[in-house]
Each structure stands twice: as structure tokens, then as C-alpha cells.
Scaffold this motif. Sequence first.
Motif: not given
Ligand SMILES: NC(=O)c1ccc[n+]([C@@H]2O[C@H](COP(=O)([O-])OP(=O)(O)OC[C@H]3O[C@@H](n4cnc5c(N)ncnc54)[C@H](OP(=O)(O)O)[C@@H]3O)[C@@H](O)[C@H]2O)c1
Length: 213
Positions: A9, A11-12, A32-33, A75, A89, A91, A130, A132
Motif C-alpha cells: 500500500a 507509492h504504487i 505488512s503492518r 511473503d 509491479t 523491480n 511508470i 507511481a
Molecule cells: N515507486 C515507484 O514509482 C515504483 C514504480 C514502479 C515500480 N515500483 C516497484 O513496485 C514495488 C513497490 O514499490 P513502492 O514504491 O510502492 O514501495 P513502497 O512505497 O516502499 O511500499 C511498499 C509496500 O509494501 C508493503 N510491504 C512490504 N513488505 C510486505 C510484506 N511482506 N507483506 C505485505 N506488504 C508488504 C509495505 O507495507 P509496510 O509499509 O506496512 O511495511 C508498503 O505498503 C517495488 O518493487 C518497486 O521497485 C515502484
Amino acid sequence: MTTIGIIGAGHIGSQVARKAVELGYDVVISNSRGPETLAELVAELGAHARAATPAEAAAAGDFAVVTVPLRSYRDIPVEPLAGKIVIDTNNYYWERDGRIPELDKGEATTSGLLQKHLPTSKVAKGFNHIMAREIGSDGTPAGTVNRRALATASDYPEAAELVAKLYDEFGFDTVNIGTLDESWRVERDRPAYVVRQNAAELTANLAKATRTI
Ligand SMILES: NC(=O)c1ccc[n+]([C@@H]2O[C@H](COP(=O)([O-])OP(=O)(O)OC[C@H]3O[C@@H](n4cnc5c(N)ncnc54)[C@H](OP(=O)(O)O)[C@@H]3O)[C@@H](O)[C@H]2O)c1
């Protein structure tokens, strides 16, 4: 009504949830929380969203979006996603995720790792190249000149088709790379990664990619 189970939950996950609710989907979102930490987000999203655990979100979804840091892919609950399409999604950022030797050696793909972890699901790559914030802002109606295009890949044609339908609803054209074995073409640091491109440009950038960077 179609329900999307969202695991992650950040950025993406939150941007996909916002746009999906706007489009008329129900979403069940998790992190996760624990669901209580998502109260603010689900209040913003409104009546068509609720927070849950990852297993509950997986079970509730007609299909799912997995959008956690890659290091956490093991997980992801297997059983409640059995038989379902799972949009991945993820990377690989070794600085964040730690070294994953199969990826370093070019012997695996990020989405291929998730497919192996979820052998009874149909994994498709989606929304990985892309930013987020652009998910909700860069979409345009089908037929728009120079419409932005996004890539997908899957070992299951029906999974790639679902991603293409969702991309179209979100406002993007689709370029289907093929099977997950070829999905490295749109991974990090390749020419197609997080740049704005139309379908012809994306196709050309995918063709230009090399396995070793
Ligand atoms: N940001 C971008 O613009 C972007 C673009 C394209 C692709 N991506 C890729 O998409 C993925 C997510 O990116 P993001 O930027 O959205 O990451 P993020 O903002 O760090 O969010 C990660 C989310 O995953 C949750 N999470 C972590 N470990 C988990 C688990 N074991 N079980 C369930 N939920 C878990 C976190 O929950 P908690 O906060 O509760 O730990 C948080 O809600 C990554 O692989 C990233 O490289 C990102």
C-alpha cells in the motif's frame, strides 16, 4: 463488481487503488503492518475500499496486484492466490532488496521469481516502468495521439489480456513482450524503464534492450 486485492500500500499500491476506485472497482488493500495502519488511506478511498491482511486481500480479489519491495516476494500468500491472475509491479533494487544471484547473473526475471513462488497463479508483469505518481496523471483516452504505452509479459495469455484491459481503463496502450522469460527487457536500467513512450517507441526500446547492462 470486480474486486482487486492489493498487497502493498505504498507509492504504487495506493496509486493503483485510487485509480481503480475511480474506475468503479472495489479494492481490498494490505501492507505488512496491519489493516489499522491503513485507516487514513481507506477513508480517503471511500466506500469501495477496505483494508485487510495480505492473505485476506489475496482471498478477496478476483485478481491481485503485488506491489511490495522485491525482497519480500516470498511473503506473498500462495494458497489464497491459487488460480488467480497476479499483476506484479516489482523491480530489483539490490541496494534495497539485497543481492539476488539469479538476477545478477541474468538467469531469472523479477516476475519469474514471483511466478515460481506462486506456481498455481498466473503472474503478469504490470505497472513496473511508470513512476507511481504518473499512474493517475498520465492516462488518456484510447485513440489519443501519442498515448503513453506500458509493457506486460506473462506465461498466460489471459493474464496479459487482463493487464491490457486494465491499462486501457487506466489510460494506457499496451505492448505485450511475450513470456516472463523475456520480461527482463522492461526491467530496471533498460531503455524502456520509466520513460514516457508511445507504443511504437516502447516496442523499439524493448527491442534495443540487452540482457547485461
Ligand atoms: N515507486 C515507484 O514509482 C515504483 C514504480 C514502479 C515500480 N515500483 C516497484 O513496485 C514495488 C513497490 O514499490 P513502492 O514504491 O510502492 O514501495 P513502497 O512505497 O516502499 O511500499 C511498499 C509496500 O509494501 C508493503 N510491504 C512490504 N513488505 C510486505 C510484506 N511482506 N507483506 C505485505 N506488504 C508488504 C509495505 O507495507 P509496510 O509499509 O506496512 O511495511 C508498503 O505498503 C517495488 O518493487 C518497486 O521497485 C515502484
